[in-house]
Design an enzyme around this catalytic site. Structure first.
Site, short mmCIF file in Angstrom:
data_model
loop_
_atom_site.label_atom_id
_atom_site.label_comp_id
_atom_site.label_asym_id
_atom_site.label_seq_id
_atom_site.Cartn_x
_atom_site.Cartn_y
_atom_site.Cartn_z
N ARG A 53 38.17 24.84 35.48
CA ARG A 53 38.45 23.41 35.45
C ARG A 53 37.83 22.71 34.25
NH1 ARG A 53 38.85 25.08 40.31
NH2 ARG A 53 37.10 26.35 39.65
N THR A 54 36.56 22.96 34.01
CA THR A 54 35.88 22.19 32.98
C THR A 54 36.50 22.49 31.62
OG1 THR A 54 33.88 22.28 34.32
CG2 THR A 54 33.61 21.65 32.01
N LYS A 82 26.78 40.04 19.17
CA LYS A 82 26.04 40.75 18.11
C LYS A 82 24.60 40.28 18.01
CE LYS A 82 30.24 40.95 15.26
NZ LYS A 82 30.84 40.39 14.03
N ARG A 103 28.73 25.09 27.58
CA ARG A 103 28.25 25.58 28.89
C ARG A 103 27.42 26.82 28.63
NH1 ARG A 103 31.75 26.33 34.28
NH2 ARG A 103 31.34 24.09 34.26
N HIS A 131 25.24 18.71 34.85
CA HIS A 131 26.67 18.83 34.55
C HIS A 131 27.27 17.41 34.55
CE1 HIS A 131 30.64 20.34 34.22
NE2 HIS A 131 30.71 21.13 35.28
C1 NCD Z 1 30.74 23.71 39.04
C2 NCD Z 1 29.76 24.25 38.02
O1 NCD Z 1 30.17 25.01 37.11
O2 NCD Z 1 28.62 23.86 38.11
N1 NCD Z 1 32.07 23.93 38.71
C3 NCD Z 1 32.73 22.98 37.99
O3 NCD Z 1 32.44 22.73 36.84
N2 NCD Z 1 33.69 22.28 38.63
C4 NCD Z 1 30.42 24.07 40.44
C5 NCD Z 1 30.26 25.52 40.80
O4 NCD Z 1 30.39 26.41 39.97
O5 NCD Z 1 30.00 25.76 41.98
#
Ligand code: NCD
Length: 304
Positions: A53-54, A82, A103, A131
């Protein structure tokens, strides 16, 4: 927004949040008006952890603003494999994008990365840390369905490792929100987050049983047990499968209860809930596009 980077929800004021949510609402009403808005801009996607999703909603958001994206790809296929440091990776990627979405599995990674670049960094998850862009779409969804003031919300599941929870709970301190945290003792909110909430004057209560509060809730925000963050697999198995909801559970809830989840879900929400009017988690995921369009548009503002 007056910020160069979006690292933590702690930096967001009510004014910042409302500006992004209002812009997202304008975008959702008339997406065509924003079609050329960021033509020529490039967003760099830098994901050291899995994402559906992100990553895809940031990608779509940038393209719907008329811009483009460039993707580091998986860790396996990049120079990280590497042995390249995060600092070097960021210093290189800042030459390819006008903003960077990062991320990373380590808490503090986005903050550290921001020290190496003036290109805006959006923290798309740093380990069990924060997040904040997820929080903006969560708040958008709450505002649309329940309203952000005079809100009673239950946040349930893995409150220890769940970064969406850490961000959301801090952002909610900007609003008149009563927050009920429901988790096993071993997955309580970390002490640092509890301290920050207390300092911000949050109205907080902790519970081990959903039944204690379910009937009072406007929103129930369910989260996945973050299996990948458990140092010991046995500890995961001790709590896995607890805190699941199904139609029977919701008998005691208000008819207007909004059920949310950042997704992915494992078994926390029975699929039989999907077809009820409570279920807003897919709508929530879809809101990632207009909200991230609004966020990117603000971060890429020419006059910053
Ligand atoms: C979340 C995350 O990556 O923290 N997912 C997201 O970005 N919608 C929640 C999760 O992984 O449980």
């Amino acid at each position: 927004m007056r910020h160069d980077h979006l690292i933590s929800a702690n930096q967001l004021t009510r004014e910042d949040i409302e500006a992004v949510l209002d812009r997202a609402a304008d975008i959702a009403d008339d997406p065509a008006a924003f079609r050329e808005r960021r033509a020529g801009s490039v967003l760099a996607l830098c994901f050291f952890e899995p994402s559906t999703r992100t990553k895809m909603s940031f990608d779509t958001a940038m393209k719907r603003l008329g811009g483009d994206t460039t993707d580091m790809g998986s860790v396996e296929s990049s120079s990280v494999k590497k042995g390249e440091s995060l600092a070097d990776t960021i210093r290189v990627i800042e030459g390819y994008g006008d903003a960077i979405v990062l991320r990373h599995p380590s808490e503090g990674a986005a903050k550290m990365a921001a020290e190496f670049t003036d290109v805006p960094i959006v923290n798309a998850g740093d380990g069990a840390g924060q997040h904040p862009s997820q929080t903006l779409l969560d708040l958008f969804t709450i505002r649309e369905n329940a309203g952000l003031d005079d809100l009673t919300i239950g946040i349930m599941g893995d409150l220890k490792y769940g970064r969406t929870v850490h961000s959301l709970s801090m952002a909610l301190t900007n609003f008149d929100a009563r927050q009920h945290f429901i988790s096993p003792e071993s997955l309580r909110l970390p002490r640092g987050v509890r301290f920050d909430l207390h300092e911000a004057g949050a109205q907080v209560r902790e519970h081990t049983e959903l039944e204690e509060v379910l009937g009072d809730l406007d929103v129930l925000y369910v989260t996945r047990i973050q299996r990948e963050r458990f140092p010991d697999e046995n500890e995961y198995h001790k709590v896995a499968g607890e805190y699941q909801i199904d139609l029977d559970t919701l008998e005691a809830a208000s008819d207007d209860l909004t059920v949310m989840h950042p997704l992915p879900r494992v078994d926390e929400i029975a699929p039989e809930i999907d077809d009820t009017t409570h279920a807003k988690y897919f709508e929530q995921a879809h809101n990632g596009v207009p909200v991230r369009m609004a966020l990117l548009d603000a971060l890429l503002e020419d006059d910053r």
